[in-house]
Write a protein that holds these residues in place. Structure first.
Motif, mmCIF file in Angstrom:
data_model
loop_
_atom_site.group_PDB
_atom_site.id
_atom_site.type_symbol
_atom_site.label_atom_id
_atom_site.label_comp_id
_atom_site.label_asym_id
_atom_site.label_seq_id
_atom_site.Cartn_x
_atom_site.Cartn_y
_atom_site.Cartn_z
ATOM 1 N N GLU A 1 0.833 -1.195 0.000
ATOM 2 C CA GLU A 1 0.000 0.000 0.000
ATOM 3 C C GLU A 1 0.869 1.246 0.000
ATOM 4 O O GLU A 1 2.006 1.228 0.495
ATOM 5 C CB GLU A 1 -0.926 0.021 1.219
ATOM 6 N N GLY A 2 0.308 2.320 -0.563
ATOM 7 C CA GLY A 2 1.013 3.590 -0.589
ATOM 8 C C GLY A 2 0.042 4.734 -0.415
ATOM 9 O O GLY A 2 -1.168 4.554 -0.528
ATOM 10 N N LYS A 3 0.577 5.913 -0.163
ATOM 11 C CA LYS A 3 -0.276 7.090 -0.005
ATOM 12 C C LYS A 3 0.399 8.293 -0.640
ATOM 13 O O LYS A 3 1.623 8.329 -0.839
ATOM 14 C CB LYS A 3 -0.564 7.366 1.469
ATOM 15 N N GLY A 4 -0.413 9.299 -0.956
ATOM 16 C CA GLY A 4 0.126 10.503 -1.566
ATOM 17 C C GLY A 4 -0.927 11.580 -1.660
ATOM 18 O O GLY A 4 -2.108 11.343 -1.401
ATOM 19 N N LYS A 5 -0.486 12.800 -2.084
ATOM 20 C CA LYS A 5 -1.411 13.921 -2.145
ATOM 21 C C LYS A 5 -2.353 13.852 -3.340
ATOM 22 O O LYS A 5 -3.298 14.626 -3.433
ATOM 23 C CB LYS A 5 -0.637 15.239 -2.163
ATOM 24 N N ASN A 6 -2.097 12.940 -4.253
ATOM 25 C CA ASN A 6 -3.051 12.635 -5.319
ATOM 26 C C ASN A 6 -2.901 11.156 -5.675
ATOM 27 O O ASN A 6 -2.013 10.460 -5.158
ATOM 28 C CB ASN A 6 -2.853 13.536 -6.549
ATOM 29 N N LYS A 7 -3.789 10.675 -6.525
ATOM 30 C CA LYS A 7 -3.800 9.247 -6.846
ATOM 31 C C LYS A 7 -2.498 8.811 -7.509
ATOM 32 O O LYS A 7 -1.972 7.725 -7.229
ATOM 33 C CB LYS A 7 -4.989 8.925 -7.757
ATOM 34 N N LYS A 8 -1.951 9.656 -8.377
ATOM 35 C CA LYS A 8 -0.716 9.326 -9.083
ATOM 36 C C LYS A 8 0.440 9.123 -8.105
ATOM 37 O O LYS A 8 1.187 8.147 -8.202
ATOM 38 C CB LYS A 8 -0.374 10.446 -10.074
ATOM 39 N N PHE A 9 0.586 10.038 -7.159
ATOM 40 C CA PHE A 9 1.661 9.920 -6.177
ATOM 41 C C PHE A 9 1.461 8.712 -5.278
ATOM 42 O O PHE A 9 2.425 8.048 -4.883
ATOM 43 C CB PHE A 9 1.743 11.182 -5.329
ATOM 44 N N ALA A 10 0.192 8.430 -4.945
ATOM 45 C CA ALA A 10 -0.097 7.272 -4.099
ATOM 46 C C ALA A 10 0.278 5.981 -4.814
ATOM 47 O O ALA A 10 0.809 5.036 -4.201
ATOM 48 C CB ALA A 10 -1.581 7.259 -3.721
ATOM 49 N N GLU A 11 0.014 5.899 -6.116
ATOM 50 C CA GLU A 11 0.371 4.715 -6.893
ATOM 51 C C GLU A 11 1.882 4.556 -6.974
ATOM 52 O O GLU A 11 2.408 3.441 -6.914
ATOM 53 C CB GLU A 11 -0.238 4.808 -8.302
ATOM 54 N N GLN A 12 2.593 5.666 -7.126
ATOM 55 C CA GLN A 12 4.052 5.613 -7.149
ATOM 56 C C GLN A 12 4.595 5.082 -5.818
ATOM 57 O O GLN A 12 5.510 4.264 -5.780
ATOM 58 C CB GLN A 12 4.633 7.000 -7.427
ATOM 59 N N ASP A 13 4.012 5.564 -4.716
ATOM 60 C CA ASP A 13 4.450 5.119 -3.397
ATOM 61 C C ASP A 13 4.145 3.638 -3.198
ATOM 62 O O ASP A 13 4.963 2.888 -2.653
ATOM 63 C CB ASP A 13 3.773 5.954 -2.314
ATOM 64 N N ALA A 14 2.960 3.202 -3.653
ATOM 65 C CA ALA A 14 2.591 1.788 -3.532
ATOM 66 C C ALA A 14 3.548 0.913 -4.331
ATOM 67 O O ALA A 14 3.984 -0.152 -3.869
ATOM 68 C CB ALA A 14 1.156 1.584 -4.009
#
Length: 244
Positions: free
Chosen positions: A219-232
């Motif tokens: 799992e990941g998180k971020g300030k938008n969906k794109k960043f969250a996917e990168q973190d995941a």
């Protein structure tokens, strides 16, 4: 030399042009043909409003992009003798990414010298302005002094910058790396799923999961969906013990 026009716009442009020579000197640049330097900082929006300016920096940007790509590719080839073509391509994409070039442009102080049309340079419209300026400046150096000078400038500023900057970490494309590994190892693509969103509209946090055959998940998180996917993707690469 840039011609002077007797209005407020031109007064500002004249001041910026004079200061531009000081900037070039600080960066260790001395142009034989100063028009190359000046053109590198003329945005198309400014030229459209001032027809006496015959050229903007878009052609220099195009040229500089190619010169930059070649210099970085050559540098990576020489300094990573055991890297595969795919690894070299990923590294190159990161080093010449908008995020990295914007950061470098900010460090060098390029943006304050660009001539922009009214209303330009605000909000998200000019997210690539810094990166484009760096590329157009590289193009100007190449035309004025040749490949050796352009390469020296790129290696001096870009390579030194990436060795010490967190922008590289921010710009790393973990999704592409994970996708390439999944295709080679598992013959399929990873699956991303939005888990939830929290916070007010102006400051949301997105939570995303990524999985491979439901066997490997992260799992990941971020300030938008794109960043969250990168973190995941980054977290799943850690699960797979892939060093990036």
């Amino acid at each position: 030399m840039i011609k002077k026009k007797h209005n407020q716009n031109q007064s500002k442009s004249g001041s910026k042009t004079r200061d531009l020579y000081s900037l070039a000197s600080e960066l260790g640049l001395k142009f034989n043909k100063t028009s190359y330097l000046e053109t590198a900082f003329i945005h198309s929006s400014f030229r459209n409003e001032n027809p006496e300016y015959k050229e903007d920096n878009e052609r220099l940007e195009f040229l500089g992009d190619s010169v930059l790509g070649l210099v970085v590719a050559k540098y990576l080839y020489r300094t990573n003798p055991s890297a595969s073509e795919g690894e070299l391509s990923r590294q190159k994409a990161t080093l010449v990414s908008t995020a990295v070039l914007n950061g470098l442009s900010e460090k060098l102080g390029l943006s304050p010298f660009v001539l922009l049309g009214k209303g330009e340079g605000q909000g998200g419209a000019q997210k690539k302005l810094g990166a484009n300026l760096f590329e157009s400046l590289v193009g100007a150096i190449y035309l004025d002094q040749g490949m050796e000078a352009a390469e020296k400038f790129i290696l001096k500023h870009l390579i030194d910058y990436i060795k010490t900057s967190d922008k590289i970490k921010e710009a790393t494309d973990y999704k592409s790396t994970l996708q390439e590994i999944c295709q080679k190892k598992f013959k399929l693509l990873p699956t991303y799923r939005l888990l939830k969103e929290t916070g007010p509209d102006h400051e949301k946090t997105f939570y995303v999961s990524v999985s491979i055959r439901d066997k490997y998940t992260a799992e990941g998180k971020g300030k938008n969906k794109k960043f969250a996917e990168q973190d995941a993707a980054k977290q799943l690469l850690k699960v797979l013990k892939i060093k990036v």
